[in-house]
Design a protein around this motif. Sequence first.
Motif, mmCIF file in Angstrom:
data_model
loop_
_atom_site.group_PDB
_atom_site.id
_atom_site.type_symbol
_atom_site.label_atom_id
_atom_site.label_comp_id
_atom_site.label_asym_id
_atom_site.label_seq_id
_atom_site.Cartn_x
_atom_site.Cartn_y
_atom_site.Cartn_z
ATOM 1 N N LEU A 168 1.593 -9.934 -6.861
ATOM 2 C CA LEU A 168 1.036 -8.623 -7.179
ATOM 3 C C LEU A 168 0.242 -8.076 -5.996
ATOM 4 O O LEU A 168 0.358 -6.881 -5.656
ATOM 5 N N ALA A 169 -0.548 -8.929 -5.353
ATOM 6 C CA ALA A 169 -1.334 -8.492 -4.209
ATOM 7 C C ALA A 169 -0.433 -7.982 -3.087
ATOM 8 O O ALA A 169 -0.713 -6.955 -2.449
ATOM 9 N N GLU A 170 0.659 -8.707 -2.831
ATOM 10 C CA GLU A 170 1.597 -8.287 -1.786
ATOM 11 C C GLU A 170 2.224 -6.938 -2.137
ATOM 12 O O GLU A 170 2.345 -6.054 -1.274
ATOM 13 N N ARG A 171 2.596 -6.776 -3.389
ATOM 14 C CA ARG A 171 3.211 -5.527 -3.810
ATOM 15 C C ARG A 171 2.216 -4.370 -3.767
ATOM 16 O O ARG A 171 2.556 -3.253 -3.378
ATOM 17 N N ARG A 172 0.963 -4.652 -4.153
ATOM 18 C CA ARG A 172 -0.045 -3.593 -4.138
ATOM 19 C C ARG A 172 -0.322 -3.145 -2.699
ATOM 20 O O ARG A 172 -0.450 -1.950 -2.417
ATOM 21 N N ALA A 173 -0.431 -4.096 -1.793
ATOM 22 C CA ALA A 173 -0.671 -3.758 -0.392
ATOM 23 C C ALA A 173 0.503 -2.964 0.172
ATOM 24 O O ALA A 173 0.311 -2.001 0.920
ATOM 25 N N LYS A 200 2.596 -1.101 -1.555
ATOM 26 C CA LYS A 200 2.595 0.232 -2.170
ATOM 27 C C LYS A 200 1.528 1.113 -1.532
ATOM 28 O O LYS A 200 1.757 2.318 -1.305
ATOM 29 N N ASP A 201 0.368 0.552 -1.229
ATOM 30 C CA ASP A 201 -0.703 1.333 -0.599
ATOM 31 C C ASP A 201 -0.261 1.912 0.741
ATOM 32 O O ASP A 201 -0.736 2.967 1.153
ATOM 33 N N ALA A 202 0.642 1.190 1.427
ATOM 34 C CA ALA A 202 1.103 1.633 2.735
ATOM 35 C C ALA A 202 2.457 2.333 2.663
ATOM 36 O O ALA A 202 2.999 2.734 3.701
ATOM 37 N N PHE A 203 2.993 2.491 1.474
ATOM 38 C CA PHE A 203 4.367 2.990 1.290
ATOM 39 C C PHE A 203 4.480 4.465 1.651
ATOM 40 O O PHE A 203 3.640 5.265 1.229
#
Length: 252
Positions: free
Chosen positions: A242-247, A249-252
């Motif tokens: 989840l942390a990897e995906r959130r990071a 997405k934040d940079a997406f």
Amino acid sequence: MGVHAEHRRVVMGLEVLRVPVLRDNYVWLAHDPASGETVAIDPAVAQPVLDAAAERGWQITQIWNTHWHADHIGGNAEIKAATGCFITGPAAEAPRIPTLDRQVTEGDSVMLGEHTAYVLEVPAHTAGHIAYHMPGEPLIFIGDTLFAMGCGRLFEGTAEQMFANMQRLSHLDPETAVYCAHEYTQSNGRFALVAEPDNEAIRHRMAEVDVARSNGEATVPTTIALELATNPFMRARNASELAERRAAKDAF
């Protein structure tokens, strides 16, 4: 039905109305015809909410806040001044929500007529974020914790907390209607296609979302079942993923 038109859904005697405000916020009005009570959930601003209620002859008797951000509490004071309504919100964020009449925590309940909503603590987007769950309907007003194909940014909490939230929500009745506070589905879905490129359910859903948005239609509420199939944050296998995906997405 356009995004600026109303969403009306009747569940177990409750009527839920979507009020679009600001750029992409949704305020929800839940009306109980039996008691005449109406609650506004996370009113970012006052006048459009007051107008939507007045158009239907509804009197706003309560406000439920999920967290302290200005685009969720900005209309509190003006609506209270106009209606005398009673405002409930998270105890952990009470210093940042000066209009509260009642502070609630995990396990507390609030009533809309004879309908009971239970308070769930779902921190991560903010430290004291809560949700209002009505299992009898079933529905949940989730604020900015869960979005259609997304989750809230980790402004004041951790990926471990958000993963725990996702796990908890995943055990709700799959048919639970999820009332989130923003129209983020299309941008979330574009990331979901990258996060899970082999997920046919995401591709199918995004085709529908793209059509809906091109027609100016809203894409929420969603359901727990739909999120279990298409939300890369609810589908994350652990807090690290989840942390990897959130990071990402934040940079997406």
